[in-house]
Write a protein that holds these residues in place. Structure first.
Motif, PDB file in Angstrom:
ATOM      1  N   ALA A  16       0.833  -1.206   0.000  1.00 60.46           N
ATOM      2  CA  ALA A  16       0.000   0.000   0.000  1.00 60.46           C
ATOM      3  C   ALA A  16       0.869   1.259   0.000  1.00 60.46           C
ATOM      4  CB  ALA A  16      -0.924  -0.010   1.212  1.00 60.46           C
ATOM      5  N   ARG A  17       1.946   1.240   0.775  1.00 54.58           N
ATOM      6  CA  ARG A  17       2.837   2.408   0.795  1.00 54.58           C
ATOM      7  C   ARG A  17       3.469   2.646  -0.570  1.00 54.58           C
ATOM      8  NH1 ARG A  17       6.082   2.134   6.640  1.00 54.58           N
ATOM      9  NH2 ARG A  17       4.394   3.072   7.881  1.00 54.58           N
ATOM     10  N   GLU A  18       3.857   1.575  -1.230  1.00 54.58           N
ATOM     11  CA  GLU A  18       4.480   1.731  -2.541  1.00 54.58           C
ATOM     12  C   GLU A  18       3.476   2.242  -3.573  1.00 54.58           C
ATOM     13  OE1 GLU A  18       7.515   1.890  -5.241  1.00 54.58           O
ATOM     14  OE2 GLU A  18       7.576   1.598  -3.060  1.00 54.58           O
ATOM     15  N   VAL A  19       2.235   1.764  -3.496  1.00 59.77           N
ATOM     16  CA  VAL A  19       1.202   2.235  -4.426  1.00 59.77           C
ATOM     17  C   VAL A  19       0.969   3.730  -4.252  1.00 59.77           C
ATOM     18  CG1 VAL A  19      -1.271   2.112  -4.939  1.00 59.77           C
ATOM     19  CG2 VAL A  19       0.044   0.010  -4.687  1.00 59.77           C
ATOM     20  N   VAL A  20       0.855   4.178  -3.009  1.00 53.84           N
ATOM     21  CA  VAL A  20       0.625   5.604  -2.748  1.00 53.84           C
ATOM     22  C   VAL A  20       1.853   6.418  -3.145  1.00 53.84           C
ATOM     23  CG1 VAL A  20       0.134   7.312  -0.963  1.00 53.84           C
ATOM     24  CG2 VAL A  20      -1.023   5.096  -0.914  1.00 53.84           C
ATOM     25  N   ARG A  21       3.027   5.898  -2.848  1.00 55.00           N
ATOM     26  CA  ARG A  21       4.254   6.617  -3.196  1.00 55.00           C
ATOM     27  C   ARG A  21       4.374   6.800  -4.710  1.00 55.00           C
ATOM     28  NH1 ARG A  21       9.330   5.700  -4.888  1.00 55.00           N
ATOM     29  NH2 ARG A  21      11.005   6.998  -4.026  1.00 55.00           N
ATOM     30  N   GLU A  22       4.102   5.744  -5.467  1.00 53.76           N
ATOM     31  CA  GLU A  22       4.175   5.846  -6.925  1.00 53.76           C
ATOM     32  C   GLU A  22       3.142   6.831  -7.458  1.00 53.76           C
ATOM     33  OE1 GLU A  22       3.813   1.998  -8.615  1.00 53.76           O
ATOM     34  OE2 GLU A  22       5.827   1.349  -8.001  1.00 53.76           O
ATOM     35  N   ALA A  23       1.970   6.878  -6.825  1.00 52.03           N
ATOM     36  CA  ALA A  23       0.945   7.830  -7.256  1.00 52.03           C
ATOM     37  C   ALA A  23       1.410   9.263  -7.038  1.00 52.03           C
ATOM     38  CB  ALA A  23      -0.354   7.563  -6.496  1.00 52.03           C
ATOM     39  N   TYR A  24       2.008   9.535  -5.882  1.00 47.77           N
ATOM     40  CA  TYR A  24       2.517  10.883  -5.608  1.00 47.77           C
ATOM     41  C   TYR A  24       3.671  11.227  -6.541  1.00 47.77           C
ATOM     42  CZ  TYR A  24      -0.223  12.029  -1.454  1.00 47.77           C
ATOM     43  OH  TYR A  24      -1.246  12.371  -0.606  1.00 47.77           O
ATOM     44  N   GLN A  25       4.513  10.248  -6.813  1.00 46.35           N
ATOM     45  CA  GLN A  25       5.635  10.498  -7.713  1.00 46.35           C
ATOM     46  C   GLN A  25       5.154  10.774  -9.131  1.00 46.35           C
ATOM     47  OE1 GLN A  25       8.431   7.261  -7.912  1.00 46.35           O
ATOM     48  NE2 GLN A  25      10.091   8.565  -8.623  1.00 46.35           N
ATOM     49  N   ALA A  26       4.123  10.057  -9.563  1.00 45.36           N
ATOM     50  CA  ALA A  26       3.580  10.269 -10.904  1.00 45.36           C
ATOM     51  C   ALA A  26       2.990  11.666 -11.057  1.00 45.36           C
ATOM     52  CB  ALA A  26       2.517   9.214 -11.212  1.00 45.36           C
ATOM     53  N   GLU A  27       2.493  12.228  -9.963  1.00 40.64           N
ATOM     54  CA  GLU A  27       1.925  13.574 -10.006  1.00 40.64           C
ATOM     55  C   GLU A  27       2.960  14.656  -9.719  1.00 40.64           C
ATOM     56  OE1 GLU A  27      -1.141  14.555 -10.841  1.00 40.64           O
ATOM     57  OE2 GLU A  27      -1.620  12.477 -11.363  1.00 40.64           O
ATOM     58  N   GLY A  28       4.217  14.249  -9.504  1.00 42.03           N
ATOM     59  CA  GLY A  28       5.258  15.225  -9.218  1.00 42.03           C
ATOM     60  C   GLY A  28       5.164  15.837  -7.839  1.00 42.03           C
ATOM     61  N   ARG A  29       4.553  15.106  -6.892  1.00 46.50           N
ATOM     62  CA  ARG A  29       4.373  15.622  -5.530  1.00 46.50           C
ATOM     63  C   ARG A  29       4.988  14.674  -4.506  1.00 46.50           C
ATOM     64  NH1 ARG A  29       0.315  18.955  -4.311  1.00 46.50           N
ATOM     65  NH2 ARG A  29       1.481  19.052  -2.341  1.00 46.50           N
ATOM     66  N   LEU A  30       6.136  14.104  -4.831  1.00 48.83           N
ATOM     67  CA  LEU A  30       6.750  13.133  -3.932  1.00 48.83           C
ATOM     68  C   LEU A  30       7.104  13.761  -2.585  1.00 48.83           C
ATOM     69  CD1 LEU A  30       7.673  10.216  -3.707  1.00 48.83           C
ATOM     70  CD2 LEU A  30       9.901  10.902  -4.606  1.00 48.83           C
ATOM     71  N   ASP A  31       7.360  15.060  -2.565  1.00 49.82           N
ATOM     72  CA  ASP A  31       7.685  15.731  -1.308  1.00 49.82           C
ATOM     73  C   ASP A  31       6.499  15.761  -0.352  1.00 49.82           C
ATOM     74  OD1 ASP A  31       6.515  17.403  -3.311  1.00 49.82           O
ATOM     75  OD2 ASP A  31       6.868  19.132  -2.010  1.00 49.82           O
ATOM     76  N   ALA A  32       5.274  15.630  -0.882  1.00 48.26           N
ATOM     77  CA  ALA A  32       4.080  15.650  -0.032  1.00 48.26           C
ATOM     78  C   ALA A  32       3.720  14.262   0.493  1.00 48.26           C
ATOM     79  CB  ALA A  32       2.896  16.225  -0.814  1.00 48.26           C
ATOM     80  N   TYR A  33       4.430  13.247   0.040  1.00 48.93           N
ATOM     81  CA  TYR A  33       4.121  11.878   0.472  1.00 48.93           C
ATOM     82  C   TYR A  33       4.616  11.653   1.897  1.00 48.93           C
ATOM     83  CZ  TYR A  33       4.849   6.847   0.995  1.00 48.93           C
ATOM     84  OH  TYR A  33       4.874   5.565   1.471  1.00 48.93           O
ATOM     85  N   ASN A  34       3.739  11.150   2.750  1.00 51.23           N
ATOM     86  CA  ASN A  34       4.074  10.864   4.144  1.00 51.23           C
ATOM     87  C   ASN A  34       3.776   9.392   4.429  1.00 51.23           C
ATOM     88  OD1 ASN A  34       4.612  10.835   6.855  1.00 51.23           O
ATOM     89  ND2 ASN A  34       2.824  12.052   7.455  1.00 51.23           N
ATOM     90  N   PRO A  35       4.799   8.549   4.554  1.00 54.26           N
ATOM     91  CA  PRO A  35       4.551   7.117   4.783  1.00 54.26           C
ATOM     92  C   PRO A  35       3.828   6.825   6.088  1.00 54.26           C
ATOM     93  CG  PRO A  35       6.880   7.641   5.076  1.00 54.26           C
ATOM     94  CD  PRO A  35       6.240   8.856   4.495  1.00 54.26           C
ATOM     95  N   GLU A  36       3.862   7.756   7.038  1.00 53.87           N
ATOM     96  CA  GLU A  36       3.186   7.529   8.315  1.00 53.87           C
ATOM     97  C   GLU A  36       1.664   7.591   8.178  1.00 53.87           C
ATOM     98  OE1 GLU A  36       4.693   6.518  11.008  1.00 53.87           O
ATOM     99  OE2 GLU A  36       6.553   6.559   9.845  1.00 53.87           O
TER     100      GLU A  36
END
Length: 331
Positions: A169-189
């Motif tokens: 689940a973390r990887e799915v959300v991370r890839e989604a944020y990265q695809a939108e160019g918002r990886l800095d807003a991704y919070n694994p917590e």
């Protein structure tokens, strides 16, 4: 030689063909030569098995094998022509496979927009199951919601019940944020493991809804008795709720307490539509075609048997021959 009814052999051939055909149609632009060769080899093998089944009974001589191979080559040629015309002709005109938009999916965009406008987080639950087919289908929806979350800047909470689902689940959300160019807003917590206990997980999610004052809830996965607890709590806190599950026992509870519910097989179709994954998209369309072929085969069998019982001129002989061809010894 082969004792399986001919109807089963023909139906298996049709199902295998339509599923693989629609998968290749969906990914025509990215079709690799190895995939095309694998498709032809698999369908050729199935045609050979069906040819052996349809061949006249007798000793395993040259005549038997020649007839079987002739039938296999003929079926492969016909199916190959259909596949070529469909993949490289029809798709060029229509632009791809079509899946109707389900109302519950329209509500996903609305729910994300609502959370963004209210400045409150969203909650996405994948249910109780581990890495099953249902969970993977829910993960596809999670990826879509996560992309919208990253695009509009809405916070997304994902409480997880099974530990093996957490890294996925973390990887799915991370890839989604990265695809939108918002990886800095991704919070694994924000994607956290609660507990594997059914009602312990439900209690944790309920507490999260109250503490975070969520604006939207998404329930996509396999649920059990806790479904009504989660949905009723979400309704109590005023969240807009969209749910989807293939479990027919839990659908009534989601319908009663949620704003939109994706019912039964729509759950898998929704995942295919949102993710646009060629394998999932082609499988859904191919399964629908297979169901249609099975229904047509059953209908023809019923009509053939009725013609025999009623002794309709001409049709009774045709019906008897049709049934004997499909299921030798019946008719």
């Amino acid at each position: 030689m082969i004792h399986a009814p001919r109807a089963v052999a023909v139906f298996v051939l049709l199902v295998c063909f339509v599923v693989l055909y629609n998968i290749l149609r969906a990914k025509r632009e990215a079709l690799r030569p190895s995939e095309a060769v694998g498709f032809v080899a698999f369908i050729g093998l199935v045609c050979l098995v069906v040819g052996l089944n349809l061949s006249a009974k007798g000793e395993l001589g040259w005549a038997f094998w020649a007839q079987s191979l002739g039938l296999a080559v003929g079926m492969l040629a016909v199916l190959g022509a259909v596949a070529w015309a469909g993949i490289f002709g029809r798709q060029r005109r229509e632009g791809g496979l079509y899946l109707r938009r389900i109302p519950g999916l329209e509500a996903i965009d609305e729910a994300v927009g609502r959370a963004t406008e209210m400045g409150r987080p969203m909650l996405f639950s994948l249910g109780l199951e581990g890495l099953t087919v249902t969970t993977f289908a829910g993960l596809a929806v999670l990826g879509y919601v996560a992309r919208l979350s990253a695009r509009y800047g809405a916070r997304l909470l994902v409480p997880v019940c099974q530990p093996e689902v957490l890294p996925v689940a973390r990887e799915v959300v991370r890839e989604a944020y990265q695809a939108e160019g918002r990886l800095d807003a991704y919070n694994p917590e924000d994607i956290r493991y609660l507990t594997s206990d059914q009602f312990g997980y439900a209690s944790g999610v309920v507490g999260m809804m109250h503490r975070e004052k969520v604006a939207s809830n998404f329930f996509f996965g396999g649920f059990a008795a806790e479904s009504l607890i989660l949905a009723e709590t979400g309704h109590h806190v005023g969240a807009m709720q969209v749910a989807g599950t293939p479990d027919m026992y839990q659908i009534p509870f989601f319908i009663a307490a949620c704003d939109y519910t994706v019912i039964g097989e729509e759950f898998y179709a929704a995942s295919a539509y949102l993710s646009r994954e060629p394998v999932m998209l082609g499988s859904v369309v191919g399964q629908d075609w297979g169901k249609g072929a099975l229904f047509l085969l059953i209908l023809l069998g019923i009509l053939a048997k009725c013609a025999i019982v009623l002794q309709v001129p001409w049709l009774s002989e045709f019906g008897r021959a049709f049934l004997k061809f499909l299921v030798p010894g019946v008719g």
